[in-house]
Design an enzyme around this catalytic site. Structure first.
Site, PDB file in Angstrom:
ATOM      1  N   ASP A 494       0.831  -1.209   0.000  1.00 23.57           N
ATOM      2  CA  ASP A 494       0.000   0.000   0.000  1.00 23.57           C
ATOM      3  C   ASP A 494       0.867   1.263   0.000  1.00 23.57           C
ATOM      4  O   ASP A 494       2.078   1.203   0.222  1.00 23.57           O
ATOM      5  CB  ASP A 494      -0.920  -0.017   1.236  1.00 23.57           C
ATOM      6  CG  ASP A 494      -2.113   0.921   1.067  1.00 23.57           C
ATOM      7  OD1 ASP A 494      -2.420   1.299  -0.085  1.00 23.57           O
ATOM      8  OD2 ASP A 494      -2.746   1.269   2.082  1.00 23.57           O
ATOM      9  N   GLU A 497       2.600   5.228  -4.085  1.00 26.14           N
ATOM     10  CA  GLU A 497       2.569   6.154  -5.248  1.00 26.14           C
ATOM     11  C   GLU A 497       3.821   7.014  -5.404  1.00 26.14           C
ATOM     12  O   GLU A 497       4.056   7.457  -6.535  1.00 26.14           O
ATOM     13  CB  GLU A 497       1.331   7.051  -5.124  1.00 26.14           C
ATOM     14  CG  GLU A 497       0.028   6.303  -5.341  1.00 26.14           C
ATOM     15  CD  GLU A 497      -0.312   5.278  -4.257  1.00 26.14           C
ATOM     16  OE1 GLU A 497       0.002   5.541  -3.078  1.00 26.14           O
ATOM     17  OE2 GLU A 497      -0.851   4.230  -4.613  1.00 26.14           O
ATOM     18  N   ASP A 668      -9.245   2.855  -2.922  1.00 24.95           N
ATOM     19  CA  ASP A 668     -10.239   3.299  -1.933  1.00 24.95           C
ATOM     20  C   ASP A 668     -11.512   3.793  -2.608  1.00 24.95           C
ATOM     21  O   ASP A 668     -11.736   4.987  -2.751  1.00 24.95           O
ATOM     22  CB  ASP A 668      -9.642   4.398  -1.056  1.00 24.95           C
ATOM     23  CG  ASP A 668      -8.473   3.884  -0.220  1.00 24.95           C
ATOM     24  OD1 ASP A 668      -8.250   2.657  -0.196  1.00 24.95           O
ATOM     25  OD2 ASP A 668      -7.775   4.714   0.388  1.00 24.95           O
TER      26      ASP A 668
END
Ligand SMILES: *[C@@H]1O[C@H](CO)[C@@H](O)[C@H](O)[C@H]1NC(C)=O
Ligand SMILES: *[C@@H]1O[C@H](CO)[C@@H](O)[C@H](O)[C@H]1NC(C)=O
Length: 995
Positions: A494, A497, A668
């Protein structure tokens, strides 16, 4: 003042620091181990106010201002050409410094693949004002010796007086121009490249991800590609970077055998013309922030640097394009069989007991559960590779995982991308994972060589520098060491980015504050928003909706009061930061060209572009690759931790080629019906990107779900490769057993999924071995039907399963099409009652009954499916007897394939392939390979679409009479049962024929 010190000084302003109240701390402590602590001010994550270029009326138009290039010194060879490109006039320097001399290289790499590269002629390591993407990070295949015979593609070029050098890529067999920059100017600056290409009206492009959008991109969209940590806003840049598109052109066939390009939408219901289609693909191998502007008659590529590195794939079918693209970026990793079981996760499983309670509940309610997941709750103060010693201690964890493994279940935890930087003033805060990485120079730096320190969940953090081999080795060691403490079965990557909750190196000089609270409230913390419900919640849950509405109103009132002091006169016009190019140097934090980044400033909620890697490369140049590289490093780490076993990895940020090591979830999303719809185009896009292992947070992540939405969604996701229910912190529970009707609906859909697992696994083997897609758009399976060009509310799973889900609140029917049914080329059978679908009476649309709890699923004729049965885990399902379903096509024949192996070995030492073919009255089974683990009894065979009772009810396998058959004239099915003892109880032990 540089950005770093500027922010540090911001942090030093005490009034901006909002210490967490003790109430907040105790609320949060159910899921975290935070004590009251310093909170990074929200302003730390604010960047400069920027106006995206596409919205800036005063922005310079590079096409008007720049001179373009002329080609000289063209040298042609049998396999391509080279040329020199020289600026055809004085520099325009619109959004960077023009590069005077460029080299053009054109390579015919295979008969279906053309490579066009344009790069600066003089790349000097001293003045690296531009960056060329290293093949160490992203492969750039070149000519494959002996593969090029004659190319289906032609590169042509011309210098024109007004615009200079332009080129076309043409498909020889059809004369079709696939890509044309002719008549537009090439702009090549150190921080800006522009390539304008012509398009015909109403063109069909797909891909260019990652984006929440319909499957067909349309011609009024700017696709920003810049990895961003943001919860699934529509049409904006989100986690992944996939600078690839598929283009489909439809042609209408005239009476005179000539074809004309279709440039208008085609209505399926009253159209009798004949069509064909052709497809091609374009991959722009560039990792910089970029934009692809889709406009009515052109597609314009703009990047913030790098080179023009284009791969053209001539198709002509969609599967051809996908195969050709995946040959360049890498084919999907072979998945574990268990990965196709059902996964349950949520943020808020606060300790082992709660986590195991969920597992127990699934068992209690008789709902299969393959894998239980933990979100960041399990960590000790949100630190990677460090379990909370109280709530998630290793001893209890090992025992729990042993119980899971004994039952054939699995455990996958989240692993975050940032690494906690411990408080140097507090000995007890020591964190060996940080020290090991720091000692081996494994973390990204500031331009001055000090550590770049951002802020993520644990507080101030550093970030692995994947461009160094030491970081990869350190990460692998961390995984191996941690795996010895807690034998995880896979990894969920997770925040890759890569996300950082502040602008710049905000932790520099502040580490003594660690750990710190993020600059925003966690879900459920006092003062945070109260969750919304799905559309129509008030219709299905009136009482609960009324009380939720009043709670949210009082919350809103409180928020207004609290924030009213900060509301001041807002009539003043906004002033935007605009930067201008400086000769020979770049402004990486604020490039002159402003892409339409969802976060605005490139440094917001991300590691800053001027963060610097140990080899001198700036984050600006490789930002979009972080998520890809952590997946590759994790793959190596899991392989080392679990030698010989296939790594199971689901990652958030992906790049072209990530499918070779991992799958992806949709990020999400929200508990809304429209996000359930968007899961389909998102999945289909990831099919094109070579990441078939895809699924979304079922029942929705943000917000509260409800019974109706969760019912529909648990059924829909049962037909997605990656099937996981996941929920945010403090939202209402949404496990499949929370509502009785959802439990029923889930078991019903799972029963189908489990029967299809051998089929799904075979599809994934073909994805791995050949680059086939798994979830497929209607248009790809029916390429000659232009009315399907934007169909994304139904899909095929492989070639043979059609899924037509309900996607709207309150519906009890769903409209869908059965492609080819009206035309008479295809037949379909209802999965549940096995009856052939009758032709619709008017048009192609059919209204299908779909009461809550029922998801319409069909078998497309022409298939032989080998199925097994539902069990509580895939391990147990693999031990059930086999059934065969024969679903003949219009010509009465059917075929299917089965790939079998142990489902988990990295290099299985034995495998088996089974080919099943059926024609009038017989079924042929041909077995190759020697894997015997699934040689179990054959229970029965069902033959669909049998128009009348067969003349004889004698069933023979290899000439020997077996079993018994019954014909059902209502459903037109022939059922052959009692086969368990035939074939020695081992259905795939050898070839056989049934008649
Ligand atoms: C490219 O194609 C267009 C449209 O067919 C044509 O007008 C132009 O001359 C071509 N240019 C080159 C360089 O082949
Ligand atoms: C570029 O090429 C075109 C076509 O040959 C020519 O008209 C033009 O003068 C050239 N420009 C320069 C700067 O050489």
């Amino acid at each position: 003042m540089n950005l770093v010190t500027f922010l540090t000084s911001l942090l030093a302003v005490p009034c901006l620091a909002v210490p967490q109240t003790s109430t907040a701390a105790s609320r949060a402590s159910t899921t975290t181990s935070f004590a009251a602590q310093f909170t990074v001010p929200a302003s730390a994550d604010e960047g400069a106010t920027l106006l995206p270029n596409i919205y800036d009326p005063t922005a310079a138009d590079a096409q008007a201002e720049c001179p373009g290039y002329n080609a000289t010194g063209v040298k042609t060879s049998s396999t391509g050409l080279t040329a020199h490109l020289t600026l055809a006039g004085s520099a325009c320097n619109v959004y960077g410094t023009d590069i005077h001399d460029l080299d053009l290289t054109v390579e015919y790499q295979t008969d279906k693949r053309l490579h066009v590269n344009i790069r600066p002629s003089h790349v000097s390591s001293q003045n690296q004002s531009w960056y060329l993407l290293s093949t160490d990070y992203v492969p750039a295949p070149s000519q494959e010796d002996g593969k090029m015979t004659t190319s289906d593609l032609t590169f042509s070029w011309a210098n024109t007086a007004s615009t200079g050098f332009g080129f076309n890529v043409t498909r020889n067999s059809t004369g079709d121009v696939l890509f044309s920059t002719t008549g537009t100017k090439l702009v090549f600056e150190n921080q800006f490249i522009e390539l304008v290409t012509h398009q015909e009206e109403n063109y069909n492009l797909y891909g260019l991800g990652e984006v929440i959008h319909g499957l067909r991109l349309g011609n009024n969209l700017t696709r920003t590609i810049y990895a961003a940590d943001v919860g699934d806003p529509i049409d904006m840049n989100i986690y992944g970077s996939h600078p690839f598109y598929l283009q489909t052109k439809y042609f209408e066939m005239g009476n005179d055998n000539r074809t004309t390009l279709v440039t208008q939408p085609v209505d399926s219901n009253n159209d009798t013309a004949n069509y064909t289609s052709s497809n091609h693909g374009v991959y722009f191998r560039n990792a910089h922030g970029m934009e692809v502007l889709l406009r009515s008659d052109n597609v314009t590529w703009r990047t913030l640097g790098g080179s023009i590195d284009l791969y053209f794939f001539s198709g002509p079918t969609q599967p051809d394009v996908t195969h050709q693209y995946l040959d360049v970026i890498g084919q999907p990793v072979l998945q574990n069989y268990w990965g196709f079981g059902f996964h349950q996760c949520r943020w808020g499983y606060e300790n082992w007991t709660v986590t195991e309670g969920v597992v127990d509940n699934y068992a209690k309610f008789g709902i299969p559960l393959e894998t239980i997941w933990n979100d960041i709750d399990y960590m000790f103060q949100y630190r990677d590779f460090d379990n909370d010693p109280v709530r998630f201690n290793y001893t209890d964890g090992k025992a729990f995982l042993q119980r899971l493994h004994d039952r054939g279940q699995h455990y996958v935890p989240i692993i975050d991308s940032a690494i906690y930087a411990p408080n140097p003033d507090n000995q007890s805060d020591a964190y060996p994972t940080f020290n090991d990485g720091n000692d081996t120079n494994s973390f990204i730096l500031n331009p001055d060589g000090s550590l770049y320190i951002g802020s993520v969940w644990p507080g101030y953090t550093v970030f692995p520098d994947w461009l160094t081999s030491s970081a990869q080795a350190w990460w692998k060691n961390q995984l191996v060491t941690w795996h010895q403490k807690i034998p995880i079965d896979g990894a969920w990557i997770d925040m890759s980015e890569v996300s950082s909750f502040c602008v710049g190196s905000c932790g520099t000089g502040n580490l003594s504050l660690n750990p710190v609270h993020p600059p925003f409230k966690l879900p459920g913390e006092p003062g945070n928003i109260i969750y919304d419900y799905p559309e129509g919640f008030n219709l299905t849950n009136a009482t609960q909706a009324a009380s939720a509405a009043s709670a949210s109103q009082s919350q809103a009132d409180a928020t207004v009061t609290a924030s009213s002091t900060t509301v001041s006169g807002s009539s003043s016009s906004t002033s935007y930061l605009r930067t201008t190019p400086t000769a020979g140097s770049r402004n990486v934090n604020h490039p002159p060209y402003v892409i339409n980044n969802v976060q605005g400033d490139l440094a917001v909620h991300a590691v800053s572009p001027n963060a610097t890697h140990h080899n001198g490369v700036e984050e600006y140049d490789v930002h979009n690759l972080f998520g890809h590289q952590i997946l590759r490093a994790t793959y190596a780490g899991l392989l080392a931790a679990r030698p010989g076993k296939r790594p199971f990895i689901i990652g958030r940020s992906t790049f072209a080629g990530s499918g070779a090591v991992a799958g992806h979830w949709g990020g999400d999303n929200m508990s809304k019906f429209y996000y359930m719809y968007f899961s389909i185009p998102q999945a289909l896009s990831f099919s094109l990107f070579g990441i078939p292992m895809f699924g979304v947070d079922t029942c929705g992540f943000n917000g509260n779900s409800d019974e109706e939405l969760c019912n529909r969604w648990m059924q829909l996701s049962a037909f997605f490769p990656f099937y996981r229910n996941h929920n945010t912190l403090s939202a209402n529970p949404q496990e499949a057993y929370v509502w009785a009707s959802v439990a029923d609906a889930t078991r019903a859909a799972m029963a189908v999924r489990f029967q299809l697992l051998p089929y799904l696994y075979t599809l994934f083997y073909n994805a791995h071995a050949r680059g086939d897609t798994v979830m497929r758009a209607m248009a790809w399976e029916f390429p000659d039907d232009p009315s399907l060009a934007d169909a994304d509310r139904q899909f095929f799973l492989g070639p043979s399963i059609l899924v037509t889900p309900v996607l709207t609140q309150g519906a009890t029917t769903v409209d869908g099409v059965f492609p080819g049914l009206v035309e008479g080329t295809d037949v379909y059978y209802d999965w549940y009652n096995k009856t052939p679908v009758s032709k619709p009476t008017a048009g192609k649309n059919t209204t299908i009954d779909a009461p809550l709890g029922h998801i319409p699923v069909y078998i497309r004729g022409g298939a032989v499916l080998a199925t097994q049965q539902m069990a509580m885990t895939t391990r147990d399902a693999r031990n059930t007897s086999w059934s065969i379903v024969v679903a003949p096509g219009v010509d009465g024949t059917a075929a299917g394939q089965l790939y079998l192996d142990d489902g988990e070995s990295q290099d299985p030492n034995s495998t088996k392939t089974v080919d099943l073919t059926a024609r009038m009255g017989s079924l042929n089974v041909t077995v190759t390979g020697d894997y015997s683990g699934l040689d179990l009894p054959l229970a029965n065979i069902t033959i669909l679409g049998v128009q009348s009772a067969p003349p004889s009810n004698v069933v023979k396998i290899n000439g020997e009479t077996v079993g018994n058959s019954t014909y059902d004239s209502d459903t037109k099915t022939l059922f052959i049962g009692g086969l368990e003892r035939s074939l020695g109880g081992k259905v795939w032990a050898g070839n056989w024929t049934l008649s």
